[in-house]
Design a protein around this motif. Structure first.
Motif, mmCIF file in Angstrom:
data_model
loop_
_atom_site.group_PDB
_atom_site.id
_atom_site.type_symbol
_atom_site.label_atom_id
_atom_site.label_comp_id
_atom_site.label_asym_id
_atom_site.label_seq_id
_atom_site.Cartn_x
_atom_site.Cartn_y
_atom_site.Cartn_z
ATOM 1 N N ILE A 1 -15.635 -10.576 7.640
ATOM 2 C CA ILE A 1 -15.803 -10.934 6.222
ATOM 3 C C ILE A 1 -14.520 -10.634 5.451
ATOM 4 O O ILE A 1 -14.079 -11.420 4.615
ATOM 5 N N MET A 2 -13.918 -9.500 5.749
ATOM 6 C CA MET A 2 -12.705 -9.115 5.015
ATOM 7 C C MET A 2 -11.532 -10.036 5.299
ATOM 8 O O MET A 2 -10.643 -10.196 4.466
ATOM 9 N N MET A 3 -11.539 -10.662 6.483
ATOM 10 C CA MET A 3 -10.445 -11.581 6.836
ATOM 11 C C MET A 3 -10.674 -12.967 6.219
ATOM 12 O O MET A 3 -9.741 -13.729 6.034
ATOM 13 N N HIS A 4 -11.945 -13.337 5.984
ATOM 14 C CA HIS A 4 -12.261 -14.703 5.547
ATOM 15 C C HIS A 4 -13.200 -14.689 4.337
ATOM 16 O O HIS A 4 -14.109 -15.510 4.256
ATOM 17 N N SER B 1 -5.846 -9.939 1.418
ATOM 18 C CA SER B 1 -4.726 -10.324 0.556
ATOM 19 C C SER B 1 -4.121 -9.077 -0.087
ATOM 20 O O SER B 1 -2.929 -9.060 -0.414
ATOM 21 N N CYS B 2 -4.937 -8.064 -0.315
ATOM 22 C CA CYS B 2 -4.441 -6.842 -0.973
ATOM 23 C C CYS B 2 -4.635 -5.598 -0.114
ATOM 24 O O CYS B 2 -3.869 -4.645 -0.225
ATOM 25 N N HIS B 3 -5.678 -5.574 0.706
ATOM 26 C CA HIS B 3 -5.883 -4.447 1.634
ATOM 27 C C HIS B 3 -5.307 -4.921 2.960
ATOM 28 O O HIS B 3 -5.986 -5.467 3.815
ATOM 29 N N ILE B 4 -4.001 -4.699 3.061
ATOM 30 C CA ILE B 4 -3.175 -5.412 4.042
ATOM 31 C C ILE B 4 -3.443 -4.939 5.472
ATOM 32 O O ILE B 4 -3.714 -3.759 5.705
ATOM 33 N N ARG B 5 -3.355 -5.900 6.390
ATOM 34 C CA ARG B 5 -3.554 -5.577 7.806
ATOM 35 C C ARG B 5 -2.367 -4.784 8.343
ATOM 36 O O ARG B 5 -1.216 -5.111 8.053
ATOM 37 N N GLY B 6 -2.675 -3.764 9.134
ATOM 38 C CA GLY B 6 -1.610 -2.956 9.742
ATOM 39 C C GLY B 6 -1.141 -3.588 11.034
ATOM 40 O O GLY B 6 -1.497 -4.728 11.359
ATOM 41 N N SER B 7 -0.373 -2.821 11.801
ATOM 42 C CA SER B 7 0.186 -3.364 13.045
ATOM 43 C C SER B 7 -0.920 -3.669 14.056
ATOM 44 O O SER B 7 -0.710 -4.438 14.989
ATOM 45 N N ASP B 8 -2.088 -3.076 13.874
ATOM 46 C CA ASP B 8 -3.218 -3.386 14.763
ATOM 47 C C ASP B 8 -3.967 -4.655 14.325
ATOM 48 O O ASP B 8 -4.954 -5.052 14.947
ATOM 49 N N GLY B 9 -3.524 -5.262 13.220
ATOM 50 C CA GLY B 9 -4.123 -6.514 12.754
ATOM 51 C C GLY B 9 -5.425 -6.331 11.986
ATOM 52 O O GLY B 9 -6.080 -7.303 11.602
ATOM 53 N N LYS B 10 -5.820 -5.092 11.719
ATOM 54 C CA LYS B 10 -7.119 -4.853 11.075
ATOM 55 C C LYS B 10 -6.984 -4.716 9.557
ATOM 56 O O LYS B 10 -6.026 -4.108 9.057
ATOM 57 N N PRO B 11 -7.970 -5.245 8.821
ATOM 58 C CA PRO B 11 -7.938 -5.160 7.353
ATOM 59 C C PRO B 11 -7.775 -3.723 6.861
ATOM 60 O O PRO B 11 -8.501 -2.826 7.306
ATOM 61 N N HIS C 1 -0.023 0.951 5.720
ATOM 62 C CA HIS C 1 0.142 2.264 5.083
ATOM 63 C C HIS C 1 0.327 2.207 3.575
ATOM 64 O O HIS C 1 0.209 3.218 2.897
ATOM 65 N N GLY C 2 0.670 1.047 3.043
ATOM 66 C CA GLY C 2 0.970 0.959 1.613
ATOM 67 C C GLY C 2 -0.218 1.351 0.743
ATOM 68 O O GLY C 2 -1.337 1.550 1.235
ATOM 69 N N ILE C 3 0.016 1.466 -0.545
ATOM 70 C CA ILE C 3 -1.040 1.837 -1.488
ATOM 71 C C ILE C 3 -2.144 0.766 -1.431
ATOM 72 O O ILE C 3 -1.828 -0.419 -1.364
ATOM 73 N N SER C 4 -3.391 1.229 -1.382
ATOM 74 C CA SER C 4 -4.629 0.463 -1.211
ATOM 75 C C SER C 4 -5.043 0.313 0.252
ATOM 76 O O SER C 4 -5.874 -0.517 0.593
#
Ligand code: HEC
Ligand code: HEC
Length: 319
Positions: free
Chosen positions: A49-52, A71-81, A85-88
């Motif tokens: 759901i978070m990806m789409h 779009s704002c809770h950015i995926r990390g190097s593991d590709g997960k929502p 590490h950034g804010i949010s």
């Protein structure tokens, strides 16, 4: 005396060791394996759901723009929502709930927090608590904190990884934005066109998988509305400085981040009216908030920092 000094320094050393240990142990990626059975299925559903979010059958009707949670809770190097590490980031989020929220003047659950993002960042309607989509997203976010110590947040409904950064960032950028003039807007436009437009478009409408930042297409809003954290000149600047340009988070100087978001948030964004984001009580049940009326516009968001949108833009194009 000597004894207590020794005790004190031992205590301090132990504390230091403990906190550096904690930092070292803090996982910054999702756990390696999904939980077994139905819980694992719920984690995967929440992730999907978070990806789409704007196209997923369980949430599309509650989204009023072209964004996804990622779009704002950015995926990390593991590709997960939400594992970047950034804010949010979502890492640690579940450990902070139930948590107090000044905006709702109430103690919020993780589902409350997630669902409220639909009315604001997603410019849509708040999902009903305990429906499948709501439980799935909360299950996914909880999974990301597996193994981390719980510490309910009495001040703000967010991860210990975010709270200091938000508190500091919002205060710091509020001071800068209060001094903004038309010259800052012009500088923000110039910087936006040099550093952001190649992905988000000169018209802010996004390009391909790069998400939109403002405006409408065929009469439908594309981005976050004026009730969203991103629409506030101070919070938007803090988020952008931490996360953008993509792959170059942390490179924008304070004044540059402030001017760019002064420009972006001065473009057309949907008005926010809390009551339009809520389903009728007969359908939705109890809405966990003491604040039942809230409205914002681009104009009022600027006024919040003592700024007049017409003077800042140098025209009268925002209603
Ligand atoms: C346009 C950007 C944007 C989008 C899209 C967005 N959010 Fe958020 N979200 C934010 C910002 C900014 C904050 C924190 C600041 C605030 O609340 O004012 C936040 C905070 C949160 C938090 C608290 C996290 C923490 O620990 O700090 C959760 C949980 C959350 N959002 C869930 C979601 C979910 C689920 C979606 C998708 C349905 C979503 N958000 C979509 C911008 C966004
Ligand atoms: C290389 C392409 C690229 C560049 C350059 C870039 N972005 Fe982004 N931006 C993205 C992507 C992709 C996302 C979605 C989150 C992610 O995957 O990182 C995003 C997300 C965002 C969001 C939150 C989602 C939304 O649509 O509201 C904002 C705000 C944003 N960018 C602003 C900026 C600003 C301001 C700049 C210039 C300083 C910038 N971006 C530069 C690609 C880019």
């Amino acid at each position: 005396m000597k004894n207590s000094l020794i005790k004190y320094s031992l205590g301090a050393a132990a504390l230091l060791m403990m906190s550096s240990n904690l930092m070292a142990q803090t996982p910054t990626v999702a756990p390696k394996a999904y939980p077994a059975g139905e819980v694992g299925k719920m984690v995967k559903l929440g992730e999907d759901i978070m990806m789409h979010t704007d196209t997923h059958p369980l949430t599309k009707d509650m989204v009023g723009n072209k964004l996804q949670c990622i779009s704002c809770h950015i995926r990390g190097s593991d590709g997960k929502p939400g594992t970047a590490h950034g804010i949010s980031t979502f890492i640690g989020t579940a450990t902070a709930f139930p948590a107090y929220s000044k905006r709702e003047k109430s103690v919020q659950t993780l589902q409350d927090r997630i669902n409220n993002c639909f009315m604001r960042s997603m410019n849509g309607k708040r999902p009903i608590v305990d429906t499948k989509a709501s439980v799935a997203m909360a299950t996914y976010v909880t999974w990301l904190s597996e193994g981390m110590p719980m510490k309910m947040n009495p001040k703000m409904p967010c991860s210990p990884m975010n709270s200091d950064r938000w508190m500091h960032g919002a205060k710091h950028f509020a001071k800068i934005q209060k001094k903004a003039t038309h010259a800052n807007y012009v500088n923000g436009k110039k910087l936006y066109e040099a550093k952001c437009a190649m992905c988000h478009g000169r018209d802010g409408a996004g390009k391909g998988t790069f998400p939109p930042l403002w405006g409408q297409k065929n009469g439908k809003w594309l981005a976050y509305n004026t009730g969203a954290g991103m629409s506030k000149l101070n919070k938007g600047a803090a988020w952008v400085q931490s996360n953008m340009p993509k792959y170059q988070g942390g490179t924008l100087k304070d004044q540059a981040a402030a001017d760019i978001m002064l420009y972006v948030d001065a473009q057309p964004h949907a008005d926010f009216d809390l009551r339009k984001g809520l389903f009728p009580e007969s359908k939705m049940g109890y809405y966990n908030s003491k604040v039942l009326k809230e409205k914002h516009t681009v104009r009022s968001n600027f006024k919040q920092f003592g700024l007049d949108i017409d003077t800042i833009r140098g025209d009268h194009k925002i209603k």
